[in-house]
Design an enzyme around this catalytic site. Structure first.
Site, PDB file in Angstrom:
ATOM      1  CG  ASN A   8      60.300 -32.661 -17.385  1.00 56.94           C
ATOM      2  OD1 ASN A   8      59.910 -31.485 -17.088  1.00 56.94           O
ATOM      3  ND2 ASN A   8      59.425 -33.059 -18.043  1.00 56.94           N
ATOM      4  NE  ARG A  89      59.409 -30.315 -20.867  1.00 53.81           N
ATOM      5  CZ  ARG A  89      58.356 -30.361 -21.074  1.00 53.81           C
ATOM      6  NH1 ARG A  89      57.621 -31.141 -19.374  1.00 53.81           N
ATOM      7  NH2 ARG A  89      56.956 -30.767 -21.915  1.00 53.81           N
ATOM      8  CG  HIS A 178      54.923 -32.638 -27.873  1.00 49.61           C
ATOM      9  ND1 HIS A 178      54.409 -33.435 -28.117  1.00 49.61           N
ATOM     10  CD2 HIS A 178      55.322 -33.355 -26.357  1.00 49.61           C
ATOM     11  CE1 HIS A 178      53.406 -33.208 -26.784  1.00 49.61           C
ATOM     12  NE2 HIS A 178      53.995 -33.545 -25.852  1.00 49.61           N
ATOM     13  NE  ARG A 239      47.001 -31.565 -22.117  1.00 50.85           N
ATOM     14  CZ  ARG A 239      48.895 -31.578 -22.687  1.00 50.85           C
ATOM     15  NH1 ARG A 239      49.225 -31.090 -23.586  1.00 50.85           N
ATOM     16  NH2 ARG A 239      49.403 -32.206 -21.984  1.00 50.85           N
ATOM     17  CD  GLU A 382      60.364 -35.185 -24.219  1.00 56.36           C
ATOM     18  OE1 GLU A 382      60.114 -36.824 -23.774  1.00 56.36           O
ATOM     19  OE2 GLU A 382      59.615 -34.003 -24.498  1.00 56.36           O
TER      20      GLU A 382
END
Ligand code: ADP
Length: 399
Positions: A8, A89, A178, A239, A382
């Protein structure tokens, strides 16, 4: 034995795991931080032993070389020939990718094109792909997209109510993110519920620094809270999540900021950080809230309230729900947030057991056995999804 590297790559960091497949055993994992900045740090855990070095890492090329060097040095592999596949990823796969893909030259060109949709993320992911390709040219590489799982959303979910031409001309639509995490917990939930995934309706709450909720009907994502970018949906660490878009020109005028600067505020200085005024990290906020800091308590309430409302709306979207899943840093660990999110949902058949809700970081049902809607905590993984897809798509099965 097949060794897969799950990568990643971010703009200044690179997370990695080396997994032995098909056992899904983690041989080594670690993180390279502060790439191109002052005092870059390389850390890696191999067979329970952690090493950490401050190294000179000016770019992704250095990072990749260093990682490969330490994998051998720390005896995670004997030689680079022991690495059989690499899974990367990639944040954005646009409408082109509804599944992971084996990376060839044509795919790389397509990824570059998609950078337009994710200028903050895709270029760093691609830099990682290119550097590994240079270092290990004969090792098959696979891209796993955050958006792919949500490509099953119907048009009525993914379209914004703006002129339809903008969708056709510019690709403006909800993509969702996600996806790899939502897909992983979907599979685990079906196993834990002991029911075929086709027969269950799930609401998956991925609550980390970034947070998104997904409505998953019969194993397919049919709606999700993030949108064209990962800024939309629920309140997050920094956010804002959803707000009235008319705020943007209003804020530009009031604060004399450019559109880009306002967007930066919404991405990096809002969410729980903006509301609490001191931290984006839930642990800090919970600590302050326990000392009766009203802004910390407000940040917890704002965060939980948005998730609570999404659960109601997604239950309506699927005409019911069989299980609610909590995952990622906050979902897996925060008893307080789970309790606030689920409070009052008995009207729709959600009965959480406060004792079971004390669980942290482990797979567990936290609803009472009689609860018609089950609530499950499932630590996400993941990397394992990336490794599985790398094996599947690079023909390493039965290696
Ligand atoms: P990312 O989106 O960066 O992968 P994570 O999934 O690691 O984020 O989640 C980070 C969030 O999880 C932070 O807000 C952190 O405070 C929260 N978190 C981690 N552990 C705990 C804990 N034990 N209790 C409460 N919150 C936690």
């Amino acid at each position: 034995m097949t060794n897969i590297l799950a990568i990643n790559a971010g703009s200044s960091s690179l997370k990695f795991q080396l997994l032995q497949m098909p056992e899904e055993h983690v041989v080594a994992k670690g993180l390279i931080e502060r790439i191109g900045l002052k005092e870059p740090i390389f850390s890696m855990t191999t067979n329970g032993q952690k090493v950490e070095f401050i190294e000179k890492i000016t770019n992704h090329q250095d990072a990749v070389q260093l990682l490969l060097h330490h994998l051998i040095e720390q005896k995670a592999v004997n030689s680079l020939q022991d690495i059989d596949g690499i899974g990367h990823r990639l944040v954005h796969g646009g409408e082109e990718y509804s599944d992971s893909v084996l990376i060839d030259d044509e795919a790389l060109i397509a990824f570059e094109r998609l950078s337009d949709l994710a200028p903050l993320h895709n270029p760093a992911n691609i830099a990682g792909i290119i550097e590994f390709k240079k270092a290990l040219p004969h090792v098959p590489a696979v891209a796993v997209f955050d958006t792919a799982f949500h490509q099953t959303m119907p048009e009525s979910s993914f379209l914004y109510s703006i002129p339809y031409d903008y969708y056709k001309k510019y690709g403006i639509r909800k993509y969702g993110f996600h996806g790899t995490s939502h897909k992983y917990v979907t599979g685990r939930a079906a196993e834990l519920l002991n029911r075929p995934v086709e027969t269950i309706r799930l609401i998956s709450c991925h609550l980390g620094n970034g947070a998104s909720i997904a409505a998953i009907d019969g194993g397919r994502s049919i709606d999700t809270s993030m949108g064209f970018t990962p800024l939309a949906g629920v309140t997050m660490g920094t956010r804002s999540g959803n707000l009235d878009p008319a705020l943007i020109p209003f804020l530009m005028e009031k604060t004399e900021k450019s559109a880009e600067e306002v967007l930066d505020v919404l991405n990096k200085k809002s969410g729980m950080l903006g509301v609490s005024g001191f931290s984006s990290d839930l642990r800090d906020i919970e600590m302050e809230a326990s000392k009766n800091n009203p802004r910390a308590q407000l940040a917890l309430d704002v965060f939980a309230n948005r998730i609570h409302k999404y659960i109601g709306s997604y239950a309506a979207r699927m005409n019911g729900v069989d299980a609610i899943i909590f995952t990622a840093g906050i979902g897996e660990n925060s008893e307080i947030i789970r309790a606030k999110v689920l409070a009052g949902l008995q009207f729709m058949g959600v009965y959480m057991d406060p004792d079971l809700n004390k669980i942290r970081g482990k797979e567990a049902f936290i609803s009472f056995p009689h609860s018609p809607v089950k609530v499950i905590v499932i630590p996400t993984n993941e990397e394992v999804m990336i490794a599985r897809d790398t094996v599947r798509l690079s023909g390493l099965q039965g290696f």
